[in-house]
Design a protein around this motif. Structure first.
Motif, PDB file in Angstrom:
ATOM      1  N   LYS A   5       0.865  -1.176   0.000  1.00 47.15           N
ATOM      2  CA  LYS A   5       0.000   0.000   0.000  1.00 47.15           C
ATOM      3  C   LYS A   5       0.898   1.221   0.000  1.00 47.15           C
ATOM      4  N   ARG A   6       0.736   2.045  -0.989  1.00 45.74           N
ATOM      5  CA  ARG A   6       1.631   3.194  -1.111  1.00 45.74           C
ATOM      6  C   ARG A   6       1.467   4.166   0.059  1.00 45.74           C
ATOM      7  N   HIS A   7       2.577   4.734   0.449  1.00 44.14           N
ATOM      8  CA  HIS A   7       2.570   5.804   1.438  1.00 44.14           C
ATOM      9  C   HIS A   7       1.863   5.418   2.740  1.00 44.14           C
ATOM     10  N   SER A   8       2.091   4.223   3.191  1.00 43.59           N
ATOM     11  CA  SER A   8       1.481   3.860   4.471  1.00 43.59           C
ATOM     12  C   SER A   8       2.452   3.026   5.304  1.00 43.59           C
ATOM     13  N   ASP A   9       2.175   2.987   6.595  1.00 50.34           N
ATOM     14  CA  ASP A   9       3.000   2.184   7.500  1.00 50.34           C
ATOM     15  C   ASP A   9       2.631   0.721   7.333  1.00 50.34           C
ATOM     16  N   TYR A  10       3.486  -0.120   7.850  1.00 53.82           N
ATOM     17  CA  TYR A  10       3.198  -1.543   7.789  1.00 53.82           C
ATOM     18  C   TYR A  10       3.839  -2.196   9.009  1.00 53.82           C
ATOM     19  N   GLN A  11       3.122  -3.140   9.606  1.00 56.00           N
ATOM     20  CA  GLN A  11       3.717  -3.835  10.749  1.00 56.00           C
ATOM     21  C   GLN A  11       3.446  -5.332  10.653  1.00 56.00           C
ATOM     22  N   ILE A  12       4.429  -6.106  10.998  1.00 57.37           N
ATOM     23  CA  ILE A  12       4.223  -7.550  10.995  1.00 57.37           C
ATOM     24  C   ILE A  12       4.970  -8.156  12.182  1.00 57.37           C
ATOM     25  N   VAL A  13       4.347  -9.148  12.808  1.00 49.71           N
ATOM     26  CA  VAL A  13       5.042  -9.917  13.841  1.00 49.71           C
ATOM     27  C   VAL A  13       5.212 -11.323  13.281  1.00 49.71           C
ATOM     28  N   VAL A  14       6.448 -11.722  13.125  1.00 50.35           N
ATOM     29  CA  VAL A  14       6.706 -13.073  12.643  1.00 50.35           C
ATOM     30  C   VAL A  14       6.746 -13.976  13.878  1.00 50.35           C
ATOM     31  N   GLU A  62       6.821 -17.083  14.579  1.00 44.68           N
ATOM     32  CA  GLU A  62       7.761 -18.197  14.675  1.00 44.68           C
ATOM     33  C   GLU A  62       9.075 -17.792  15.342  1.00 44.68           C
ATOM     34  N   ILE A  63       9.540 -16.577  15.024  1.00 43.75           N
ATOM     35  CA  ILE A  63      10.808 -16.141  15.613  1.00 43.75           C
ATOM     36  C   ILE A  63      10.607 -14.931  16.511  1.00 43.75           C
ATOM     37  N   GLY A  64       9.365 -14.613  16.797  1.00 36.92           N
ATOM     38  CA  GLY A  64       9.109 -13.488  17.700  1.00 36.92           C
ATOM     39  C   GLY A  64       9.738 -12.193  17.239  1.00 36.92           C
ATOM     40  N   MET A  65       9.871 -12.029  15.925  1.00 33.11           N
ATOM     41  CA  MET A  65      10.434 -10.782  15.424  1.00 33.11           C
ATOM     42  C   MET A  65       9.318  -9.816  15.071  1.00 33.11           C
ATOM     43  N   LYS A  66       9.449  -8.602  15.566  1.00 30.05           N
ATOM     44  CA  LYS A  66       8.475  -7.583  15.188  1.00 30.05           C
ATOM     45  C   LYS A  66       9.158  -6.650  14.207  1.00 30.05           C
ATOM     46  N   LEU A  67       8.491  -6.397  13.084  1.00 30.99           N
ATOM     47  CA  LEU A  67       9.070  -5.478  12.104  1.00 30.99           C
ATOM     48  C   LEU A  67       8.087  -4.365  11.799  1.00 30.99           C
ATOM     49  N   ASP A  68       8.561  -3.158  11.918  1.00 31.69           N
ATOM     50  CA  ASP A  68       7.750  -1.992  11.587  1.00 31.69           C
ATOM     51  C   ASP A  68       8.345  -1.307  10.378  1.00 31.69           C
ATOM     52  N   PHE A  69       7.524  -1.075   9.383  1.00 35.18           N
ATOM     53  CA  PHE A  69       7.938  -0.147   8.337  1.00 35.18           C
ATOM     54  C   PHE A  69       7.210   1.166   8.600  1.00 35.18           C
ATOM     55  N   LYS A  70       7.969   2.241   8.714  1.00 28.06           N
ATOM     56  CA  LYS A  70       7.374   3.549   8.956  1.00 28.06           C
ATOM     57  C   LYS A  70       7.562   4.400   7.720  1.00 28.06           C
ATOM     58  N   TRP A  71       6.446   4.791   7.125  1.00 23.72           N
ATOM     59  CA  TRP A  71       6.516   5.651   5.946  1.00 23.72           C
ATOM     60  C   TRP A  71       7.009   7.014   6.384  1.00 23.72           C
ATOM     61  N   ALA A  72       8.211   7.363   5.980  1.00 21.86           N
ATOM     62  CA  ALA A  72       8.833   8.607   6.428  1.00 21.86           C
ATOM     63  C   ALA A  72       9.623   9.185   5.259  1.00 21.86           C
ATOM     64  N   PRO A  73       8.923   9.865   4.350  1.00 21.09           N
ATOM     65  CA  PRO A  73       9.590  10.319   3.127  1.00 21.09           C
ATOM     66  C   PRO A  73      10.612  11.440   3.359  1.00 21.09           C
ATOM     67  N   TYR A  74      10.466  12.169   4.478  1.00 21.02           N
ATOM     68  CA  TYR A  74      11.417  13.242   4.770  1.00 21.02           C
ATOM     69  C   TYR A  74      12.226  12.904   6.025  1.00 21.02           C
ATOM     70  N   VAL A  75      13.429  13.457   6.072  1.00 23.65           N
ATOM     71  CA  VAL A  75      14.266  13.235   7.248  1.00 23.65           C
ATOM     72  C   VAL A  75      13.546  13.716   8.513  1.00 23.65           C
ATOM     73  N   SER A  76      12.777  14.800   8.363  1.00 23.22           N
ATOM     74  CA  SER A  76      12.070  15.323   9.543  1.00 23.22           C
ATOM     75  C   SER A  76      11.051  14.301  10.075  1.00 23.22           C
ATOM     76  N   ASN A  77      10.476  13.490   9.170  1.00 20.40           N
ATOM     77  CA  ASN A  77       9.551  12.451   9.619  1.00 20.40           C
ATOM     78  C   ASN A  77      10.301  11.414  10.470  1.00 20.40           C
TER      79      ASN A  77
END
Ligand SMILES: *[C@@H]1O[C@H](CO)[C@@H](O)[C@H](O)[C@H]1NC(C)=O
Ligand SMILES: *[C@@H]1O[C@H](CO)[C@@H](O)[C@H](O)[C@H]1NC(C)=O
Ligand SMILES: *[C@@H]1O[C@H](CO)[C@@H](O)[C@H](O)[C@H]1NC(C)=O
Ligand SMILES: *[C@@H]1O[C@H](CO)[C@@H](O)[C@H](O)[C@H]1NC(C)=O
Length: 365
Positions: free
Chosen positions: A171-180, A182-197
Protein backbone atom coordinates in the motif's frame (compact mmCIF):
# COMPACT_ATOMS: atom_id res chain seq x y z
CA UNK A 1 43.74 -0.25 19.59
CA UNK A 2 43.34 0.42 23.28
CA UNK A 3 42.28 -3.20 23.65
CA UNK A 4 45.55 -4.39 22.08
CA UNK A 5 47.64 -2.16 24.31
CA UNK A 6 45.82 -3.31 27.42
CA UNK A 7 46.11 -6.90 26.38
CA UNK A 8 49.82 -6.42 25.77
CA UNK A 9 50.28 -4.89 29.20
CA UNK A 10 48.27 -7.66 30.77
CA UNK A 11 50.34 -10.30 28.97
CA UNK A 12 53.57 -8.60 30.09
CA UNK A 13 52.36 -8.58 33.69
CA UNK A 14 51.43 -12.22 33.52
CA UNK A 15 54.79 -13.17 32.01
CA UNK A 16 56.64 -11.15 34.63
CA UNK A 17 54.66 -11.60 37.81
CA UNK A 18 53.23 -15.09 37.64
CA UNK A 19 56.69 -16.76 37.57
CA UNK A 20 57.99 -14.22 40.09
CA UNK A 21 55.13 -15.05 42.36
CA UNK A 22 55.85 -18.72 41.96
CA UNK A 23 59.56 -18.18 42.47
CA UNK A 24 58.81 -16.35 45.67
CA UNK A 25 57.16 -19.48 46.95
CA UNK A 26 59.13 -22.43 45.81
CA UNK A 27 60.79 -22.11 42.40
CA UNK A 28 64.45 -21.67 41.60
CA UNK A 29 65.56 -18.84 39.34
CA UNK A 30 66.10 -21.22 36.43
CA UNK A 31 62.65 -22.66 36.80
CA UNK A 32 61.28 -19.17 36.95
CA UNK A 33 63.00 -18.24 33.68
CA UNK A 34 61.67 -21.41 32.11
CA UNK A 35 58.13 -20.63 33.19
CA UNK A 36 58.47 -17.08 32.09
CA UNK A 37 59.61 -18.16 28.62
CA UNK A 38 56.98 -20.84 28.35
CA UNK A 39 54.23 -18.43 29.30
CA UNK A 40 55.48 -15.84 26.87
CA UNK A 41 55.54 -18.34 24.02
CA UNK A 42 52.10 -19.67 24.91
CA UNK A 43 50.63 -16.21 24.93
CA UNK A 44 52.33 -15.21 21.68
CA UNK A 45 51.26 -18.40 19.90
CA UNK A 46 47.79 -18.03 21.35
CA UNK A 47 47.34 -14.53 20.09
CA UNK A 48 48.44 -15.49 16.59
CA UNK A 49 46.42 -18.67 16.36
CA UNK A 50 43.16 -17.45 17.80
CA UNK A 51 41.72 -16.15 14.53
CA UNK A 52 41.79 -19.71 13.20
CA UNK A 53 39.87 -21.22 16.07
CA UNK A 54 36.49 -19.60 16.56
CA UNK A 55 35.98 -21.13 20.00
CA UNK A 56 39.32 -19.86 21.30
CA UNK A 57 38.66 -16.61 19.57
CA UNK A 58 35.39 -16.13 21.39
CA UNK A 59 37.12 -17.03 24.65
CA UNK A 60 39.86 -14.51 24.02
CA UNK A 61 37.36 -11.89 23.03
CA UNK A 62 35.67 -12.30 26.38
CA UNK A 63 39.01 -11.73 28.10
CA UNK A 64 40.18 -9.03 25.76
CA UNK A 65 38.97 -8.16 22.33
CA UNK A 66 42.32 -7.74 20.58
CA UNK A 67 41.75 -10.02 17.65
CA UNK A 68 38.09 -9.36 17.23
CA UNK A 69 38.44 -5.61 17.48
CA UNK A 70 41.11 -5.45 14.82
CA UNK A 71 39.15 -7.65 12.45
CA UNK A 72 35.92 -5.99 13.30
CA UNK A 73 36.68 -2.52 12.06
CA UNK A 74 38.41 -3.67 8.91
CA UNK A 75 35.65 -6.17 8.14
CA UNK A 76 32.93 -3.58 8.63
CA UNK A 77 34.72 -1.42 6.08
CA UNK A 78 34.88 -4.32 3.61
CA UNK A 79 31.20 -5.21 3.80
CA UNK A 80 30.40 -3.35 0.59
CA UNK A 81 33.04 -5.19 -1.43
CA UNK A 82 30.38 -6.78 -3.55
CA UNK A 83 30.46 -7.75 -7.20
CA UNK A 84 27.54 -8.22 -9.53
CA UNK A 85 27.55 -10.81 -12.22
CA UNK A 86 26.90 -8.91 -15.44
CA UNK A 87 26.09 -12.03 -17.42
CA UNK A 88 23.21 -12.93 -15.17
CA UNK A 89 21.89 -9.43 -14.86
CA UNK A 90 18.19 -9.16 -15.59
CA UNK A 91 17.13 -6.58 -18.14
CA UNK A 92 14.34 -5.30 -15.94
CA UNK A 93 13.97 -3.25 -12.82
CA UNK A 94 11.25 -3.39 -10.24
CA UNK A 95 8.48 -2.29 -12.55
CA UNK A 96 6.15 -4.40 -10.47
CA UNK A 97 7.14 -4.14 -6.84
CA UNK A 98 5.18 -7.22 -5.93
CA UNK A 99 7.23 -9.33 -8.26
CA UNK A 100 9.82 -10.56 -5.82
CA UNK A 101 11.98 -13.33 -7.10
CA UNK A 102 15.27 -14.58 -5.87
CA UNK A 103 18.23 -12.67 -7.21
CA UNK A 104 20.85 -13.85 -4.82
CA UNK A 105 22.81 -15.48 -7.58
CA UNK A 106 23.42 -12.07 -9.11
CA UNK A 107 25.82 -10.85 -6.49
CA UNK A 108 28.55 -12.08 -4.20
CA UNK A 109 31.27 -10.69 -2.03
CA UNK A 110 34.53 -10.09 -3.81
CA UNK A 111 36.97 -12.97 -3.55
CA UNK A 112 39.93 -10.84 -2.51
CA UNK A 113 41.96 -12.18 0.39
CA UNK A 114 40.96 -9.57 2.99
CA UNK A 115 37.27 -10.01 2.18
CA UNK A 116 37.54 -13.79 2.27
CA UNK A 117 39.25 -13.54 5.66
CA UNK A 118 36.20 -11.78 7.08
CA UNK A 119 34.05 -14.79 6.22
CA UNK A 120 30.96 -12.85 5.19
CA UNK A 121 28.04 -15.04 4.36
CA UNK A 122 24.64 -14.89 2.78
CA UNK A 123 22.41 -15.97 5.59
CA UNK A 124 19.72 -18.50 4.92
CA UNK A 125 16.28 -18.44 6.45
CA UNK A 126 17.18 -20.27 9.62
CA UNK A 127 20.39 -18.33 10.33
CA UNK A 128 18.66 -15.03 9.72
CA UNK A 129 15.82 -16.17 11.98
CA UNK A 130 18.25 -17.13 14.74
CA UNK A 131 19.94 -13.79 14.51
CA UNK A 132 16.72 -11.77 14.56
CA UNK A 133 14.91 -14.01 17.02
CA UNK A 134 13.05 -11.88 19.53
CA UNK A 135 14.10 -8.55 18.13
CA UNK A 136 12.23 -5.46 17.14
CA UNK A 137 13.30 -4.11 13.77
CA UNK A 138 12.21 -0.74 12.48
CA UNK A 139 12.75 0.46 8.93
CA UNK A 140 11.81 4.10 8.39
CA UNK A 141 11.97 5.95 5.12
CA UNK A 142 10.72 6.17 1.56
CA UNK A 143 10.20 3.61 -1.18
CA UNK A 144 13.84 2.49 -1.00
CA UNK A 145 13.27 1.58 2.63
CA UNK A 146 10.14 -0.32 1.66
CA UNK A 147 12.17 -2.34 -0.83
CA UNK A 148 14.63 -3.19 1.92
CA UNK A 149 11.70 -4.46 4.00
CA UNK A 150 10.60 -6.64 1.09
CA UNK A 151 14.06 -8.15 0.84
CA UNK A 152 14.34 -8.71 4.56
CA UNK A 153 10.93 -10.33 4.82
CA UNK A 154 11.48 -12.53 1.81
CA UNK A 155 14.55 -13.80 3.62
CA UNK A 156 12.79 -14.76 6.85
CA UNK A 157 9.38 -15.75 5.47
CA UNK A 158 8.45 -18.63 3.22
CA UNK A 159 7.25 -17.62 -0.22
CA UNK A 160 3.66 -18.63 0.56
CA UNK A 161 3.74 -16.39 3.62
CA UNK A 162 5.24 -13.62 1.53
CA UNK A 163 2.39 -13.92 -0.98
CA UNK A 164 -0.13 -13.45 1.80
CA UNK A 165 1.28 -10.18 3.06
CA UNK A 166 2.05 -8.53 -0.25
CA UNK A 167 -1.13 -6.48 -0.45
CA UNK A 168 -0.58 -4.80 2.91
CA UNK A 169 3.11 -4.30 2.32
CA UNK A 170 2.65 -2.49 -0.94
CA UNK A 171 0.00 0.00 0.00
CA UNK A 172 1.63 3.19 -1.11
CA UNK A 173 2.57 5.80 1.44
CA UNK A 174 1.48 3.86 4.47
CA UNK A 175 3.00 2.18 7.50
CA UNK A 176 3.20 -1.54 7.79
CA UNK A 177 3.72 -3.84 10.75
CA UNK A 178 4.22 -7.55 11.00
CA UNK A 179 5.04 -9.92 13.84
CA UNK A 180 6.71 -13.07 12.64
CA UNK A 181 5.44 -15.33 15.41
CA UNK A 182 7.76 -18.20 14.68
CA UNK A 183 10.81 -16.14 15.61
CA UNK A 184 9.11 -13.49 17.70
CA UNK A 185 10.43 -10.78 15.42
CA UNK A 186 8.48 -7.58 15.19
CA UNK A 187 9.07 -5.48 12.10
CA UNK A 188 7.75 -1.99 11.59
CA UNK A 189 7.94 -0.15 8.34
CA UNK A 190 7.37 3.55 8.96
CA UNK A 191 6.52 5.65 5.95
CA UNK A 192 8.83 8.61 6.43
CA UNK A 193 9.59 10.32 3.13
CA UNK A 194 11.42 13.24 4.77
CA UNK A 195 14.27 13.23 7.25
CA UNK A 196 12.07 15.32 9.54
CA UNK A 197 9.55 12.45 9.62
CA UNK A 198 12.32 10.14 10.83
CA UNK A 199 13.36 12.65 13.47
CA UNK A 200 9.76 12.80 14.71
CA UNK A 201 9.84 9.04 15.04
CA UNK A 202 13.07 9.15 17.06
CA UNK A 203 11.47 11.64 19.41
CA UNK A 204 8.49 9.32 19.85
CA UNK A 205 10.73 6.37 20.74
CA UNK A 206 12.63 8.52 23.15
CA UNK A 207 9.46 9.71 24.87
CA UNK A 208 8.15 6.18 25.22
CA UNK A 209 11.61 5.00 26.37
CA UNK A 210 11.18 2.03 24.11
CA UNK A 211 13.82 1.57 21.45
CA UNK A 212 14.00 -0.91 18.61
CA UNK A 213 16.93 -3.32 18.48
CA UNK A 214 17.67 -2.58 14.85
CA UNK A 215 16.78 0.66 13.16
CA UNK A 216 17.30 1.31 9.47
CA UNK A 217 16.48 4.79 8.25
CA UNK A 218 16.88 6.69 5.05
CA UNK A 219 15.23 9.51 3.14
CA UNK A 220 16.22 12.20 0.70
CA UNK A 221 14.59 11.59 -2.68
CA UNK A 222 11.40 13.42 -1.77
CA UNK A 223 13.37 16.31 -0.40
CA UNK A 224 15.45 16.44 -3.55
CA UNK A 225 12.34 16.57 -5.70
CA UNK A 226 10.07 18.80 -3.64
CA UNK A 227 12.44 21.05 -1.71
CA UNK A 228 15.60 20.83 -3.82
CA UNK A 229 17.97 22.44 -1.36
CA UNK A 230 21.04 20.57 -0.24
CA UNK A 231 21.76 22.94 2.64
CA UNK A 232 18.23 22.47 3.99
CA UNK A 233 18.74 18.71 3.64
CA UNK A 234 21.98 19.02 5.60
CA UNK A 235 20.21 20.94 8.35
CA UNK A 236 17.55 18.26 8.67
CA UNK A 237 20.27 15.59 8.91
CA UNK A 238 21.96 17.44 11.75
CA UNK A 239 18.67 17.67 13.61
CA UNK A 240 18.24 13.93 13.12
CA UNK A 241 21.76 13.30 14.36
CA UNK A 242 21.10 15.30 17.49
CA UNK A 243 17.96 13.29 18.13
CA UNK A 244 19.81 9.97 17.80
CA UNK A 245 23.05 10.71 19.64
CA UNK A 246 21.51 10.63 23.14
CA UNK A 247 20.60 6.99 22.51
CA UNK A 248 24.14 5.93 22.13
CA UNK A 249 25.77 5.38 25.48
CA UNK A 250 24.01 2.24 26.55
CA UNK A 251 21.98 3.44 29.47
CA UNK A 252 19.75 1.50 31.86
CA UNK A 253 16.67 2.90 30.21
CA UNK A 254 17.28 0.76 27.14
CA UNK A 255 15.19 -2.28 26.54
CA UNK A 256 12.75 -1.48 29.27
CA UNK A 257 9.99 -3.54 27.82
CA UNK A 258 11.23 -4.37 24.36
CA UNK A 259 11.93 -7.99 23.57
CA UNK A 260 15.33 -9.02 24.85
CA UNK A 261 15.62 -12.67 23.89
CA UNK A 262 17.15 -12.19 20.44
CA UNK A 263 20.87 -12.28 19.91
CA UNK A 264 20.94 -8.83 18.33
CA UNK A 265 19.38 -7.14 21.30
CA UNK A 266 22.53 -7.60 23.33
CA UNK A 267 24.13 -4.39 22.15
CA UNK A 268 21.14 -2.62 20.77
CA UNK A 269 20.21 -0.40 19.21
CA UNK A 270 21.99 -1.00 15.93
CA UNK A 271 21.55 2.00 13.67
CA UNK A 272 21.84 2.07 9.90
CA UNK A 273 21.48 4.77 7.29
CA UNK A 274 20.07 3.72 3.96
CA UNK A 275 21.89 5.83 1.39
CA UNK A 276 20.39 7.29 -1.75
CA UNK A 277 20.61 5.22 -4.92
CA UNK A 278 22.47 6.32 -8.02
CA UNK A 279 19.93 8.35 -9.99
CA UNK A 280 20.11 7.97 -13.74
CA UNK A 281 18.76 11.26 -14.94
CA UNK A 282 17.78 10.24 -18.45
CA UNK A 283 15.78 7.31 -17.11
CA UNK A 284 13.75 9.22 -14.52
CA UNK A 285 10.08 8.96 -15.36
CA UNK A 286 8.82 12.55 -15.15
CA UNK A 287 10.00 15.83 -16.58
CA UNK A 288 10.05 17.37 -13.11
CA UNK A 289 12.34 14.63 -11.80
CA UNK A 290 14.72 14.98 -14.72
CA UNK A 291 14.84 18.72 -14.19
CA UNK A 292 15.39 18.74 -10.43
CA UNK A 293 17.22 15.52 -9.65
CA UNK A 294 20.35 16.38 -11.56
CA UNK A 295 23.78 14.87 -11.11
CA UNK A 296 24.97 18.10 -9.50
CA UNK A 297 22.24 18.10 -6.87
CA UNK A 298 22.96 14.45 -6.09
CA UNK A 299 26.58 15.28 -5.41
CA UNK A 300 25.53 18.19 -3.23
CA UNK A 301 23.12 16.00 -1.22
CA UNK A 302 25.85 13.42 -0.77
CA UNK A 303 28.28 16.02 0.51
CA UNK A 304 25.72 17.22 3.02
CA UNK A 305 25.29 13.68 4.28
CA UNK A 306 29.01 13.41 5.03
CA UNK A 307 29.18 16.92 6.43
CA UNK A 308 26.29 16.25 8.81
CA UNK A 309 28.42 13.71 10.71
CA UNK A 310 25.49 11.34 10.84
CA UNK A 311 27.54 8.42 9.53
CA UNK A 312 30.19 6.42 11.32
CA UNK A 313 32.73 7.32 8.62
CA UNK A 314 32.47 10.88 9.81
CA UNK A 315 32.33 10.09 13.50
CA UNK A 316 28.56 9.70 13.75
CA UNK A 317 26.28 6.97 15.04
CA UNK A 318 24.92 5.33 11.87
CA UNK A 319 26.46 2.67 9.68
CA UNK A 320 25.89 3.39 6.00
CA UNK A 321 24.14 0.86 3.82
CA UNK A 322 25.61 2.23 0.65
CA UNK A 323 22.84 1.88 -1.90
CA UNK A 324 24.66 4.29 -4.19
CA UNK A 325 27.66 2.01 -4.43
CA UNK A 326 25.53 -1.13 -4.80
CA UNK A 327 23.26 0.38 -7.46
CA UNK A 328 26.28 1.72 -9.33
CA UNK A 329 27.80 -1.75 -9.40
CA UNK A 330 24.56 -3.37 -10.50
CA UNK A 331 24.31 -0.70 -13.18
CA UNK A 332 21.68 0.68 -15.52
CA UNK A 333 20.48 -2.80 -16.36
CA UNK A 334 19.19 -3.14 -12.80
CA UNK A 335 16.68 -0.30 -13.01
CA UNK A 336 13.93 0.80 -15.32
CA UNK A 337 13.07 4.14 -13.73
CA UNK A 338 16.61 5.26 -12.90
CA UNK A 339 15.72 5.34 -9.18
CA UNK A 340 14.34 2.04 -7.92
CA UNK A 341 16.61 -0.90 -8.45
CA UNK A 342 16.35 -4.58 -8.92
CA UNK A 343 16.00 -6.73 -5.86
CA UNK A 344 19.63 -7.78 -6.15
CA UNK A 345 20.58 -4.34 -4.82
CA UNK A 346 18.33 -4.39 -1.74
CA UNK A 347 19.03 -8.02 -1.05
CA UNK A 348 22.74 -7.28 -0.92
CA UNK A 349 22.00 -4.38 1.43
CA UNK A 350 20.06 -6.71 3.75
CA UNK A 351 22.90 -9.22 3.82
CA UNK A 352 25.37 -6.42 4.54
CA UNK A 353 23.15 -5.38 7.44
CA UNK A 354 22.90 -8.91 8.83
CA UNK A 355 26.65 -9.45 8.57
CA UNK A 356 27.25 -6.14 10.31
CA UNK A 357 24.96 -7.33 13.11
CA UNK A 358 26.91 -10.57 13.31
CA UNK A 359 30.21 -8.73 13.53
CA UNK A 360 28.92 -6.25 16.08
CA UNK A 361 27.46 -8.89 18.30
CA UNK A 362 30.73 -10.89 18.02
CA UNK A 363 29.01 -13.90 16.58
CA UNK A 364 30.02 -16.57 14.17
CA UNK A 365 27.45 -18.93 12.78
C1 LIG B 1 2.18 -7.20 -10.22
O1 LIG B 1 2.35 -8.61 -10.17
C2 LIG B 1 1.29 -9.28 -9.49
C3 LIG B 1 1.63 -10.75 -9.49
O2 LIG B 1 2.95 -10.94 -9.15
C4 LIG B 1 -0.02 -8.99 -10.21
O3 LIG B 1 -1.09 -9.61 -9.50
C5 LIG B 1 -0.26 -7.49 -10.30
O4 LIG B 1 -1.43 -7.25 -11.05
C6 LIG B 1 0.93 -6.81 -10.95
N1 LIG B 1 0.74 -5.37 -10.91
C7 LIG B 1 1.02 -4.58 -11.96
C8 LIG B 1 0.78 -3.11 -11.76
O5 LIG B 1 1.48 -5.02 -13.00
C1 LIG C 1 8.41 -11.67 -12.31
O1 LIG C 1 9.29 -11.13 -13.29
C2 LIG C 1 9.86 -12.12 -14.11
C3 LIG C 1 10.88 -11.44 -15.02
O2 LIG C 1 10.30 -10.32 -15.66
C4 LIG C 1 8.77 -12.85 -14.88
O3 LIG C 1 9.34 -13.84 -15.69
C5 LIG C 1 7.82 -13.47 -13.89
O4 LIG C 1 6.75 -14.09 -14.57
C6 LIG C 1 7.27 -12.46 -12.93
N1 LIG C 1 6.51 -13.13 -11.90
C7 LIG C 1 5.31 -12.71 -11.50
C8 LIG C 1 4.67 -13.51 -10.45
O5 LIG C 1 4.76 -11.74 -11.99
C1 LIG D 1 13.81 -18.09 19.48
O1 LIG D 1 14.20 -17.95 20.83
C2 LIG D 1 13.40 -18.70 21.74
C3 LIG D 1 13.80 -18.34 23.15
O2 LIG D 1 15.16 -18.09 23.27
C4 LIG D 1 13.55 -20.18 21.44
O3 LIG D 1 12.75 -20.93 22.31
C5 LIG D 1 13.12 -20.44 20.00
O4 LIG D 1 13.33 -21.78 19.65
C6 LIG D 1 13.90 -19.53 19.05
N1 LIG D 1 13.36 -19.71 17.71
C7 LIG D 1 14.12 -19.75 16.63
C8 LIG D 1 13.40 -19.93 15.33
O5 LIG D 1 15.34 -19.67 16.71
C1 LIG E 1 6.43 14.15 6.94
O1 LIG E 1 6.85 15.49 7.02
C2 LIG E 1 6.14 16.35 6.15
C3 LIG E 1 6.84 17.70 6.20
O2 LIG E 1 7.13 18.06 7.50
C4 LIG E 1 4.69 16.41 6.57
O3 LIG E 1 3.97 17.29 5.73
C5 LIG E 1 4.12 15.01 6.48
O4 LIG E 1 2.79 14.99 6.98
C6 LIG E 1 4.96 14.03 7.29
N1 LIG E 1 4.53 12.69 6.97
C7 LIG E 1 4.42 11.74 7.88
C8 LIG E 1 4.00 10.40 7.40
O5 LIG E 1 4.66 11.96 9.05
Amino acid sequence: MLGAVQFGALAACVVLFVPMGMAGWHLSRNKMLFFSGALFITLAVGVHLTPYFPSISSFVSSVSSVVVLENRDSCISLLHDIVYDVKLKPSRGVENLSNVSNHEELWSWSRSAPVMACGFQKLGRSDASDLLNGSWVVVAGDSQARLVVVSLLSLVLRSEEMDLIRGGLFKRHSDYQIVVDEIGMKLDFKWAPYVSNITDLMIQYKQSKNYPDVLVMGAGLWHMLHVTSSSDFGDSLRVLRDSVVPWLPISPEFNTDGPVTGSVSIQSPHLFWLGLPMLINSMLNTEEKREKMTDAIQVAYDEELYRSKLLRQSGGPLLLLDIDSLSRKCGTQCTIDGMHYDEAVYQAAVHILLNALLIESHQKL
